[in-house]
Design an enzyme around this catalytic site. Structure first.
Site, PDB file in Angstrom:
ATOM      1  N   VAL A  76       0.877  -1.176   0.000  1.00  0.00           N
ATOM      2  CA  VAL A  76       0.000   0.000   0.000  1.00  0.00           C
ATOM      3  C   VAL A  76       0.909   1.219   0.000  1.00  0.00           C
ATOM      4  O   VAL A  76       1.762   1.362   0.881  1.00  0.00           O
ATOM      5  CB  VAL A  76      -0.935   0.014   1.231  1.00  0.00           C
ATOM      6  CG1 VAL A  76      -1.732   1.311   1.286  1.00  0.00           C
ATOM      7  CG2 VAL A  76      -1.850  -1.200   1.219  1.00  0.00           C
ATOM      8  N   HIS A  77       0.734   2.084  -0.999  1.00  0.00           N
ATOM      9  CA  HIS A  77       1.574   3.282  -1.127  1.00  0.00           C
ATOM     10  C   HIS A  77       0.675   4.499  -1.016  1.00  0.00           C
ATOM     11  O   HIS A  77      -0.199   4.714  -1.860  1.00  0.00           O
ATOM     12  CB  HIS A  77       2.306   3.268  -2.478  1.00  0.00           C
ATOM     13  CG  HIS A  77       3.543   4.086  -2.489  1.00  0.00           C
ATOM     14  ND1 HIS A  77       3.513   5.462  -2.574  1.00  0.00           N
ATOM     15  CD2 HIS A  77       4.844   3.730  -2.412  1.00  0.00           C
ATOM     16  CE1 HIS A  77       4.759   5.910  -2.571  1.00  0.00           C
ATOM     17  NE2 HIS A  77       5.586   4.888  -2.460  1.00  0.00           N
ATOM     18  N   LEU A  78       0.870   5.299   0.014  1.00  0.00           N
ATOM     19  CA  LEU A  78       0.009   6.462   0.280  1.00  0.00           C
ATOM     20  C   LEU A  78       0.491   7.662  -0.531  1.00  0.00           C
ATOM     21  O   LEU A  78       1.358   8.414  -0.099  1.00  0.00           O
ATOM     22  CB  LEU A  78       0.001   6.770   1.774  1.00  0.00           C
ATOM     23  CG  LEU A  78      -0.454   5.612   2.663  1.00  0.00           C
ATOM     24  CD1 LEU A  78      -0.294   5.974   4.127  1.00  0.00           C
ATOM     25  CD2 LEU A  78      -1.890   5.223   2.348  1.00  0.00           C
ATOM     26  N   GLY A  79      -0.065   7.819  -1.727  1.00  0.00           N
ATOM     27  CA  GLY A  79       0.318   8.908  -2.609  1.00  0.00           C
ATOM     28  C   GLY A  79       1.499   8.535  -3.483  1.00  0.00           C
ATOM     29  O   GLY A  79       2.130   7.494  -3.307  1.00  0.00           O
TER      30      GLY A  79
END
Length: 150
Positions: free
Chosen positions: A72-75
């Site tokens: 999961v990559h936030l941005g």
């Protein structure tokens, strides 16, 4: 054995090919789906049960008991924020449950800093054909299933 992968955030479902980063758009690390998150402060949730094997302020990988890893990559390019605006609630090596809050962040702050807030959710090193029941449009609810792996 299949794994249901849940949305870590609420927002609009975006095709991986539309993510403004070639690593994700070209599925170089694996297939998946992305979410354009709602604004305001929120928590990024664990997409599966497992162990936090990688943890950065802006991204994490959870490995399930079967060894499958979900990134999961936030941005996009948020590594350049050097952790500013991200508050991890877990540590690397910690066991987590799907839906558990892992990182506090604010997509509006990411956008204000000049970055895309889109959140890729990637089945690491999976074959495109290994994913099914994928959400391909509309809205995702945090904690609801995005796709099935396996």
């Amino acid at each position: 054995m299949s794994t249901g992968v849940a949305s870590p955030v609420a927002g609009k479902v975006v095709a991986m090919g539309d993510v403004p980063d070639p690593v994700f758009a070209q599925r170089l690390v694996g297939p998946g789906v992305a979410i354009e998150p709602e604004g305001g402060p929120q928590e990024a949730l664990a997409p599966i049960d497992g162990t936090v094997v990688t943890l950065h302020p802006h991204a994490f990988v959870i490995a399930g008991a079967d060894g499958r890893g979900v990134l999961v990559h936030l941005g996009i390019d948020t590594v350049k924020q050097k952790g500013e605006g991200f508050t991890p609630h877990v540590v690397q090596g910690e066991s987590v449950r799907a839906g558990q809050p892992l990182i506090g962040w604010n997509p509006d702050s990411v956008r204000a800093a000049g970055y895309s807030a889109v959140v890729p959710v990637v089945a690491l090193d999976a074959a495109e054909t290994a994913l099914s029941e994928m959400l391909t449009g509309g809205e995702a609810v945090a904690g609801d299933r995005l796709f099935v792996w396996g």
